[in-house]
Design a protein around this motif. Structure first.
Motif, PDB file in Angstrom:
ATOM      1  N   ARG A  89     -12.741  13.398 -18.197  1.00  0.00           N
ATOM      2  CA  ARG A  89     -13.095  14.679 -17.602  1.00  0.00           C
ATOM      3  C   ARG A  89     -13.735  14.443 -16.242  1.00  0.00           C
ATOM      4  N   ILE A  90     -13.557  15.391 -15.339  1.00  0.00           N
ATOM      5  CA  ILE A  90     -14.263  15.359 -14.056  1.00  0.00           C
ATOM      6  C   ILE A  90     -15.715  15.724 -14.319  1.00  0.00           C
ATOM      7  N   SER A  91     -16.627  14.895 -13.845  1.00  0.00           N
ATOM      8  CA  SER A  91     -18.062  15.116 -14.052  1.00  0.00           C
ATOM      9  C   SER A  91     -18.684  15.716 -12.801  1.00  0.00           C
ATOM     10  N   VAL A  92     -19.388  16.826 -12.965  1.00  0.00           N
ATOM     11  CA  VAL A  92     -20.102  17.483 -11.867  1.00  0.00           C
ATOM     12  C   VAL A  92     -21.566  17.542 -12.259  1.00  0.00           C
ATOM     13  N   THR A  93     -22.409  16.802 -11.530  1.00  0.00           N
ATOM     14  CA  THR A  93     -23.825  16.690 -11.885  1.00  0.00           C
ATOM     15  C   THR A  93     -24.702  17.188 -10.751  1.00  0.00           C
ATOM     16  N   PRO A  94     -25.526  18.209 -10.974  1.00  0.00           N
ATOM     17  CA  PRO A  94     -26.508  18.619  -9.960  1.00  0.00           C
ATOM     18  C   PRO A  94     -27.656  17.611  -9.922  1.00  0.00           C
ATOM     19  N   LEU A  95     -27.964  17.106  -8.744  1.00  0.00           N
ATOM     20  CA  LEU A  95     -29.040  16.119  -8.572  1.00  0.00           C
ATOM     21  C   LEU A  95     -30.062  16.639  -7.562  1.00  0.00           C
ATOM     22  N   HIS A  96     -31.321  16.178  -7.730  1.00  0.00           N
ATOM     23  CA  HIS A  96     -32.325  16.495  -6.721  1.00  0.00           C
ATOM     24  C   HIS A  96     -33.275  15.328  -6.555  1.00  0.00           C
ATOM     25  N   LEU A  97     -34.146  15.402  -5.555  1.00  0.00           N
ATOM     26  CA  LEU A  97     -34.971  14.265  -5.170  1.00  0.00           C
ATOM     27  C   LEU A  97     -36.319  14.194  -5.889  1.00  0.00           C
ATOM     28  N   ASP A  98     -36.701  15.211  -6.625  1.00  0.00           N
ATOM     29  CA  ASP A  98     -37.986  15.193  -7.309  1.00  0.00           C
ATOM     30  C   ASP A  98     -37.918  14.214  -8.477  1.00  0.00           C
ATOM     31  N   LEU A  99     -38.568  13.050  -8.323  1.00  0.00           N
ATOM     32  CA  LEU A  99     -38.550  12.022  -9.360  1.00  0.00           C
ATOM     33  C   LEU A  99     -39.777  12.073 -10.265  1.00  0.00           C
ATOM     34  N   THR A 100     -40.561  13.113 -10.137  1.00  0.00           N
ATOM     35  CA  THR A 100     -41.770  13.236 -10.955  1.00  0.00           C
ATOM     36  C   THR A 100     -41.424  13.321 -12.431  1.00  0.00           C
ATOM     37  N   HIS A 101     -42.129  12.508 -13.265  1.00  0.00           N
ATOM     38  CA  HIS A 101     -41.971  12.608 -14.718  1.00  0.00           C
ATOM     39  C   HIS A 101     -43.077  13.523 -15.234  1.00  0.00           C
ATOM     40  N   GLU A 113     -43.876  15.009 -18.068  1.00  0.00           N
ATOM     41  CA  GLU A 113     -44.604  14.750 -19.317  1.00  0.00           C
ATOM     42  C   GLU A 113     -45.756  13.782 -19.083  1.00  0.00           C
ATOM     43  N   THR A 114     -45.479  12.687 -18.350  1.00  0.00           N
ATOM     44  CA  THR A 114     -46.541  11.723 -18.039  1.00  0.00           C
ATOM     45  C   THR A 114     -47.557  12.327 -17.089  1.00  0.00           C
ATOM     46  N   LEU A 115     -47.111  13.129 -16.144  1.00  0.00           N
ATOM     47  CA  LEU A 115     -48.023  13.805 -15.219  1.00  0.00           C
ATOM     48  C   LEU A 115     -49.067  14.615 -15.983  1.00  0.00           C
ATOM     49  N   HIS A 116     -48.635  15.437 -16.908  1.00  0.00           N
ATOM     50  CA  HIS A 116     -49.557  16.302 -17.651  1.00  0.00           C
ATOM     51  C   HIS A 116     -50.460  15.486 -18.582  1.00  0.00           C
ATOM     52  N   ARG A 117     -49.932  14.399 -19.150  1.00  0.00           N
ATOM     53  CA  ARG A 117     -50.770  13.564 -20.024  1.00  0.00           C
ATOM     54  C   ARG A 117     -51.869  12.878 -19.226  1.00  0.00           C
ATOM     55  N   LEU A 118     -51.529  12.327 -18.055  1.00  0.00           N
ATOM     56  CA  LEU A 118     -52.523  11.625 -17.246  1.00  0.00           C
ATOM     57  C   LEU A 118     -53.573  12.563 -16.674  1.00  0.00           C
ATOM     58  N   LYS A 119     -53.184  13.806 -16.398  1.00  0.00           N
ATOM     59  CA  LYS A 119     -54.150  14.759 -15.861  1.00  0.00           C
ATOM     60  C   LYS A 119     -55.354  14.939 -16.798  1.00  0.00           C
ATOM     61  N   LYS A 120     -55.124  14.757 -18.099  1.00  0.00           N
ATOM     62  CA  LYS A 120     -56.196  14.947 -19.073  1.00  0.00           C
ATOM     63  C   LYS A 120     -57.218  13.823 -19.044  1.00  0.00           C
ATOM     64  N   THR A 121     -56.816  12.636 -18.580  1.00  0.00           N
ATOM     65  CA  THR A 121     -57.710  11.476 -18.633  1.00  0.00           C
ATOM     66  C   THR A 121     -58.092  10.921 -17.268  1.00  0.00           C
TER      67      THR A 121
END
Length: 263
Positions: free
Chosen positions: A228-240, A242-250
């Motif tokens: 199949r032809i694959s069409v994938t939307p990509l963007h530059l925001d590499l922020t994870h 889930e880890t961002l919100h976990r680290l904010k707590k500590t």
């Protein structure tokens, strides 16, 4: 519609000729600015420490001694009398799936167009690197312009590029089009091959193993494996996030002054 073409395989690559035909089916205002030499695997490299020299090869055709990112920037900044309405990068000879997109000069050309506020698309024609054969370009040749036309008609966010991969098969064997997410290869393919030159000094080739991968529904990897032809939307925001919100707590708040013991 004014279209700018670039690639990472170089100005003389057959895939760029394929892309020109695709673009010409969409517009008669097509410009080209591509690297003089192949820039595969250069990612978003920018020539910061060397001048980039450009040769005019035709009224709307240029070759630049730089990266795909350089080519798009120079074309938009200076070579064109007005900005393009669309940037197309490719057609790359090979895969730009899964983790490939972070290395790809093809994807980087589209990302630079996006960063300049121009809708941008990366295109790749997949092939079997284990066989000493040329890519089958029919899938890209037949379906490239219609798929792009459909995407243009729908539009997409300004901070997104479209990454299109065509399967390694004849056009008649393509089984469809799938909008996919970026897959992740579960095995490490890249490796360094050490060799010795005639003077006894070591040098290295960076190479890839062609491992069989686990294929997950909805990914670019599985779509291509199933023709199949694959069409994938990509963007530059590499922020994870889930880890961002976990680290904010500590870690958020007062800056720590004590070294924590390793767990």
């Amino acid at each position: 519609m004014r279209i700018l073409l670039t690639n990472d395989d170089g100005i003389d690559a057959f895939g760029l000729k394929v892309l020109y035909d695709i673009a010409s089916a969409l517009s008669d205002d097509v410009w080209v600015c591509a690297p003089v030499l192949e820039q595969s695997g250069k990612g978003r490299g920018v020539s910061l420490h060397d001048p980039v020299r450009v040769r005019r090869l035709g009224e709307r055709r240029f070759a630049a001694a730089g990266t795909p990112t350089d080519c798009v920037q120079i074309a938009v900044s200076d070579l064109m009398d007005s900005p393009p309405d669309l940037v197309l990068s490719g057609v790359n000879r090979g895969f730009n799936l899964a983790q490939d997109v972070t290395l790809s000069g093809t994807v980087a050309g589209a990302l630079q167009g996006m960063s300049l506020g121009i809708p941008s698309i990366a295109l790749s024609q997949c092939l079997d690197f284990d066989l000493d054969i040329e890519a089958q370009w029919q899938a890209a040749q037949v379906y490239g312009a219609p798929v792009i036309s459909n995407l243009i008609g729908q539009g997409w966010p300004a901070d997104v590029i479209m990454n299109i991969n065509f399967p390694d098969c004849a056009a008649d064997d393509v089984t469809g089009v799938e909008v996919t997410r970026q897959g992740i290869r579960n095995l490490h393919e890249m490796h360094a091959v050490r060799r010795t030159d005639p003077r006894g000094r070591d040098y290295y080739w960076i190479d890839f193993h062609n491992y069989e991968q686990s294929l997950i529904d909805g990914t670019d990897l599985k779509a291509i494996a199933e023709k199949r032809i694959s069409v994938t939307p990509l963007h530059l925001d590499l922020t994870h996030n889930e880890t961002l919100h976990r680290l904010k707590k500590t870690l958020g708040g007062v800056a720590p002054k004590k070294v924590e013991a390793a767990q």
